[in-house]
Motif scaffolding. Structure first.
Motif, PDB file in Angstrom:
ATOM      1  N   LEU A 121       0.837  -1.206   0.000  1.00 27.83           N
ATOM      2  CA  LEU A 121       0.000   0.000   0.000  1.00 27.83           C
ATOM      3  C   LEU A 121       0.875   1.260   0.000  1.00 27.83           C
ATOM      4  N   ALA A 122       1.975   1.231   0.729  1.00 27.70           N
ATOM      5  CA  ALA A 122       2.854   2.401   0.773  1.00 27.70           C
ATOM      6  C   ALA A 122       3.532   2.631  -0.572  1.00 27.70           C
ATOM      7  N   ARG A 123       3.918   1.537  -1.267  1.00 22.18           N
ATOM      8  CA  ARG A 123       4.567   1.680  -2.574  1.00 22.18           C
ATOM      9  C   ARG A 123       3.580   2.162  -3.629  1.00 22.18           C
ATOM     10  N   GLU A 124       2.380   1.595  -3.629  1.00 24.94           N
ATOM     11  CA  GLU A 124       1.409   1.939  -4.674  1.00 24.94           C
ATOM     12  C   GLU A 124       0.734   3.283  -4.439  1.00 24.94           C
ATOM     13  N   ASN A 125       0.762   3.774  -3.214  1.00 21.98           N
ATOM     14  CA  ASN A 125       0.126   5.048  -2.876  1.00 21.98           C
ATOM     15  C   ASN A 125       1.140   5.911  -2.125  1.00 21.98           C
ATOM     16  N   PRO A 126       2.050   6.526  -2.845  1.00 22.26           N
ATOM     17  CA  PRO A 126       3.140   7.250  -2.181  1.00 22.26           C
ATOM     18  C   PRO A 126       2.687   8.462  -1.379  1.00 22.26           C
ATOM     19  N   CYS A 127       1.497   8.973  -1.625  1.00 18.79           N
ATOM     20  CA  CYS A 127       1.057  10.160  -0.887  1.00 18.79           C
ATOM     21  C   CYS A 127       0.303   9.785   0.395  1.00 18.79           C
ATOM     22  N   TRP A 128       0.125   8.507   0.661  1.00 11.87           N
ATOM     23  CA  TRP A 128      -0.565   8.088   1.882  1.00 11.87           C
ATOM     24  C   TRP A 128       0.417   8.037   3.037  1.00 11.87           C
ATOM     25  N   GLY A 129      -0.003   8.536   4.184  1.00 13.84           N
ATOM     26  CA  GLY A 129       0.786   8.418   5.408  1.00 13.84           C
ATOM     27  C   GLY A 129       0.390   7.146   6.147  1.00 13.84           C
ATOM     28  N   TYR A 130       1.006   6.932   7.277  1.00 17.19           N
ATOM     29  CA  TYR A 130       0.733   5.691   7.999  1.00 17.19           C
ATOM     30  C   TYR A 130      -0.683   5.657   8.547  1.00 17.19           C
ATOM     31  N   ARG A 131      -1.245   6.818   8.843  1.00 14.54           N
ATOM     32  CA  ARG A 131      -2.627   6.835   9.349  1.00 14.54           C
ATOM     33  C   ARG A 131      -3.623   6.457   8.249  1.00 14.54           C
ATOM     34  N   ARG A 132      -3.375   6.911   7.048  1.00 14.66           N
ATOM     35  CA  ARG A 132      -4.261   6.558   5.932  1.00 14.66           C
ATOM     36  C   ARG A 132      -4.151   5.065   5.636  1.00 14.66           C
ATOM     37  N   ILE A 133      -2.939   4.536   5.657  1.00 13.43           N
ATOM     38  CA  ILE A 133      -2.752   3.106   5.426  1.00 13.43           C
ATOM     39  C   ILE A 133      -3.441   2.318   6.540  1.00 13.43           C
ATOM     40  N   HIS A 134      -3.323   2.802   7.771  1.00 10.30           N
ATOM     41  CA  HIS A 134      -4.006   2.156   8.896  1.00 10.30           C
ATOM     42  C   HIS A 134      -5.511   2.162   8.682  1.00 10.30           C
ATOM     43  N   GLY A 135      -6.050   3.288   8.212  1.00  7.48           N
ATOM     44  CA  GLY A 135      -7.484   3.369   7.932  1.00  7.48           C
ATOM     45  C   GLY A 135      -7.913   2.394   6.841  1.00  7.48           C
ATOM     46  N   GLU A 136      -7.113   2.254   5.796  1.00  5.67           N
ATOM     47  CA  GLU A 136      -7.435   1.314   4.718  1.00  5.67           C
ATOM     48  C   GLU A 136      -7.395  -0.129   5.221  1.00  5.67           C
ATOM     49  N   LEU A 137      -6.455  -0.423   6.122  1.00 14.46           N
ATOM     50  CA  LEU A 137      -6.405  -1.763   6.706  1.00 14.46           C
ATOM     51  C   LEU A 137      -7.663  -2.048   7.523  1.00 14.46           C
ATOM     52  N   LEU A 138      -8.125  -1.042   8.248  1.00 11.39           N
ATOM     53  CA  LEU A 138      -9.352  -1.226   9.024  1.00 11.39           C
ATOM     54  C   LEU A 138     -10.554  -1.460   8.106  1.00 11.39           C
TER      55      LEU A 138
END
Length: 190
Positions: A121-138
């Motif tokens: 997710l971090a590689r494919e979405n470089p503008c996402w921070g860890y909180r956004r990635i955490h939200g997507e995981l949820l």
């Protein structure tokens, strides 16, 4: 301590086997002699208290804990009956604590598939921070802490903040055009 406790157990087991063929009269005489020795030791100690090793405490606690308190009170011991019972409680508490202690201290490791998903997710979405990635995981139903996502990114050498890379217009248009190309080409082929 375990070695000392084993030694005490073995030596006292042999002592018990030695007592089997001995008559009750001889056992009573030995008990009286041992009581007298305890009295002499108490007299010599005076107000100082005897020191017992942990193995001695464990052995005495295991040996005497089943006896009622009034019977323990009649015995000629260097310790009070309450002390024996306290030693037994402590022995059981230490045993329970040792059994319930986790094998590996600390938090369990994050599952490998979750680590790989966070990095993807971090590689494919470089503008996402860890909180956004955490939200997507949820949203995907994966329950993990935001700090875990931060640690995964940090350990991989990826900046956990969205300042990793600024998205250029070319990158944005390319990422939006990729899903649209099959739909456009399917409309042109009549």
């Amino acid at each position: 301590m375990l070695l000392q406790l084993t030694y005490l157990g073995v030596t006292n087991a042999f002592a018990l086997l030695r007592l089997v063929p001995v008559s009750d009269r001889d056992k009573d005489a030995e008990i009286l002699a041992l009581r007298h020795q305890v009295t002499v030791l108490e007299r010599q100690l005076g107000t100082t208290r005897p020191r017992f090793s942990p193995a001695d405490r464990a052995f005495l606690a295991a040996l005497l804990h089943r006896l009622p308190r009034d019977v323990l009170g009649r015995f000629r011991l260097l310790i009070r009956p309450d002390t024996v019972l306290r030693w037994h409680r402590n022995l059981l508490a230490r045993r329970h604590a040792a059994r319930s202690r986790p094998r590996r201290p600390g938090r369990p490791r994050t599952v490998r598939s979750i680590r790989l998903l966070v990095l993807r997710l971090a590689r494919e979405n470089p503008c996402w921070g860890y909180r956004r990635i955490h939200g997507e995981l949820l949203v995907l139903g994966i329950k993990t802490a935001a700090s875990t996502v931060w640690e995964i990114l940090h350990d991989a050498g990826i900046d956990p903040s969205p300042r990793r890379a600024s998205t250029t217009w070319a990158d944005f248009l390319r990422s939006q055009a990729t899903p649209c190309l099959p739909a456009i080409s399917s409309r042109r082929s009549p």
